[in-house]
Design a protein around this motif. Sequence first.
Motif, short mmCIF file in Angstrom:
data_model
loop_
_atom_site.label_atom_id
_atom_site.label_comp_id
_atom_site.label_asym_id
_atom_site.label_seq_id
_atom_site.Cartn_x
_atom_site.Cartn_y
_atom_site.Cartn_z
N SER A 44 0.89 -1.24 -0.21
CA SER A 44 0.01 -0.02 0.04
C SER A 44 0.88 1.17 -0.13
O SER A 44 0.55 2.43 -0.59
CB SER A 44 -0.72 -0.09 1.23
N GLN B 31 -8.38 -1.46 0.50
CA GLN B 31 -8.82 -2.55 1.08
C GLN B 31 -9.97 -2.51 1.85
O GLN B 31 -10.96 -3.33 1.97
CB GLN B 31 -7.68 -2.98 1.88
N ASP C 134 -6.07 -2.31 -4.78
CA ASP C 134 -5.19 -2.70 -3.23
C ASP C 134 -5.97 -3.56 -2.46
O ASP C 134 -6.79 -2.89 -1.43
CB ASP C 134 -4.79 -1.27 -2.66
MG LIG Z 1 -2.07 -2.86 2.14
#
Ligand SMILES: [Mg+2]
Length: 599
Positions: A388, A431, A511
Motif C-alpha cells: 500500500s 482494502q 489494493d
Molecule cells: Mg495494504
Amino acid sequence: MKGCTRFFILSIIMSFVNTLLEMLIPQIIRQFVDAVIGQAPFNVPPFVLSWLESLGGAAYFRSHMWLVALLIGSLALLVGIAFYATNQTNSIAAEKLHQNIREELFAHIQKLPFAWHMKNKTGDIIQRCTSDAERVRIFVAEQMVSVVRIVIMMGLSLFFMFSMDKRLALIAACSIPVIVGYSMFFHSRIGSSFEKCDQNEGILSTIAQENLTGVRVVRAFGREEFERKRFEKQNVYYTGLWVSLMRLMAIFWGIGDFISGLQIMLILVLGSIYCVNGSLSAGEFIAFLSYNSMLIWPVRQLGRVISEMSKAGISIDRIMYIMNSPVEEDKKDAVSEEETDRAFSGDIVFDHVSFGYDGSVPVLEDVSFTIPAGTTFGILGSTGSGKSTLMHLLDRLYDLPEENGKITIGGIDIRDMKVQDLRRRIGMVLQEPFLFSRTISENIGITDRNMSMEEIRNAAKIACVDDAITEFKNGYDTVVGERGVTLSGGQKQRAAIARMLTQKAPVMVFDDSLSAVDAETDAKIRHALSQSLGDSTVILISHRVTTLMQASCILVLDKGRIVEMGSHQDLLARMAYTARFTISSRVWRRKPVKELFNI
Ligand SMILES: [Mg+2]
Ligand SMILES: Nc1ncnc2c1ncn2[C@@H]1O[C@H](COP(=O)(O)OP(=O)(O)O)[C@@H](O)[C@H]1O
C-alpha cells in the motif's frame, strides 16, 4: 473576519451609548433631590444650566413634576433600545465569526496533506473545530462587549464619584483591585475544575460512542454488564466533579457577596456621616450609592472575563494549529494538464525508491521496477510488506523526498505534476473502502454528479454488485447506513470497485480490494474487469496469488524489498529451480507465494 468587523464596531458603539445613558440617570435623580426637592442650585455644566434656566429653573420643575418622570422614563427607554441594539449587533458579529471559523477550518482541512490527517487524531480535530470554535464564539458573544462595557462603566462611575466626593470615591476605587484579584483567583481555580469536567464528559461520551459503534462486539462477547458498570463508574465520578465544582462556585459567590457587602456598608456609613455633617448633599449621596452599585457588578465580572480570556486564548491557539499547518501545494513550475495527460500513456517507473513514514524506520528500500503502459501488473506480498505504501507514493498521498529516488510516469517525475491532475488519472480501490452515508448511486457516481443511471449500473455490473443492489427494497436509492453497515464487507468492496470504474482513469489500482470477496466472485469480477478495462494500466495488489493470475508481470515484495519479479511462469520456474518445495500448480494457486518461498 469578513462581514463581522462592522457589526463588532457597531456593537461596541451601541454598548458605549447604552452605558453612557445608564450613567446619566443617577445624575438626574441627584439634581432632582438637591435642586427640585431641596433648595440647592443646579450643579450641571453651563450649557445645561442655561437650558434649564430658559425653561423656568427649579420652580418650573416643582410645578411640572411629571417632566422629571418623563425625562427618566425616556432615558430608560433609550437605554433599553441601545441595549437591544448592542446585543443584536454583537450576536450577529459573534455568529458570523463562528460561521467564518467553521468555514475556514473545514476548507483548510480539506487541503491539508493526507500525512497530516494520519498524524492527527480525528476526535481531536473535531474537538478543535467544535468545542474550541464554540469557546471563541462564547467569548466574543458574551465577554468581549462586556469588557468594553466594564471599562466604560468603571471609568464613568469613578469620574462621577470623584466629582461628587473624593474621600468616598477613593474607598470605592481601593476596593476594585481587591474584588478583581479575588475574582481572578477564584475563576482560575474554577476554570481548571471546569476543564476537568470537560475532559471527563469527553471520556463519558467516548464510552457511550464506542458502545454504540461497537455494539456488535459488545453483544457477541456478552460485555453488556461490564460496559454498563464501566459507564456507571465514570458517570458517578463525573457527577461528583460537577457537585464539587458547584460547591466551589457557591463559596465564590458567597464570599464575593460578603466582600462587596462590606464595601457598600463602609460607603453607606461614611456617606451618612458626611451627609449629616453637611459635607455631602442628599442628592449626591443617593447618586453615589447608585454609581457604587453600578460599579460593583462589573468589577466582580472583570475577574471572570479575564480568566475566560485566557481560556479563549488557548482555544484560539488550538484552532491556529490547524490553520497554520501547511496545505498541499503544487510546484510553481508544475507541468501542464495536457503534458500530464500525454505522460499517462507512458510507463510507470519506480526508480530506486526508499521510504519511511516517520523517517527512521524504512518501509521501502531501494525499490526499482517498471510497469509497462497498458499492462496488468501484480504486486504480491504479505501484510505489512509495503504494497500500500507504494501506492500511497504513486498517488502522492505521501510525498517522496527528493533524495529517496523518484517515480515517473511517461518520463515525467510525479512531483512535477499538479497533484489534482495526477490523482484524477489514478483510480484506486482500497482494502477497506469508505462509503458515504448517501444513496448507493450517489456513492458510485461520486466523480460526476450528472452521471447517468446507465453508466452507474454498467460499472456495478462489471463489479458484480448490480444483482445485490437490485435486490434491496430501494435498489440504487438505498441509503448506505452509518459506516455502510447495511452492506456486507464484500458488497462494499464491490461498490467501491464500481465507483472507481466510473472514474475511467488511465491507471487503476486494486489494493487488496477483493480480500472480502469469495473466490468464485473474485474470479467473476476479474473476468468482467479484463473485458472492460480497455487499454488502462492495471495494478493488482494482493496477498492472494489467485487474484494476480492474469497479471503479465508479478513483483514479489517482502519487508520493503523486491525479492522476485517476473511472469507467473517465470516465478514458477524459478521456484522449481530452487527446488526447495515441490509445487503443484494447484498449491500455487491456493497459497500465497510468501509461504511457498518460506520467506
Ligand atoms: Mg495494504
Ligand atoms: N501511515 C503510516 N504511518 C506509519 N507507518 C505506516 C503507515 N502506514 C503503514 N505503515 C507501516 O508501513 C509498513 C508497510 O505498510 P503497508 O504499505 O500498509 O503494507 P501492506 O499494504 O503491504 O500490508 C507497515 O509496517 C506499517 O506498519
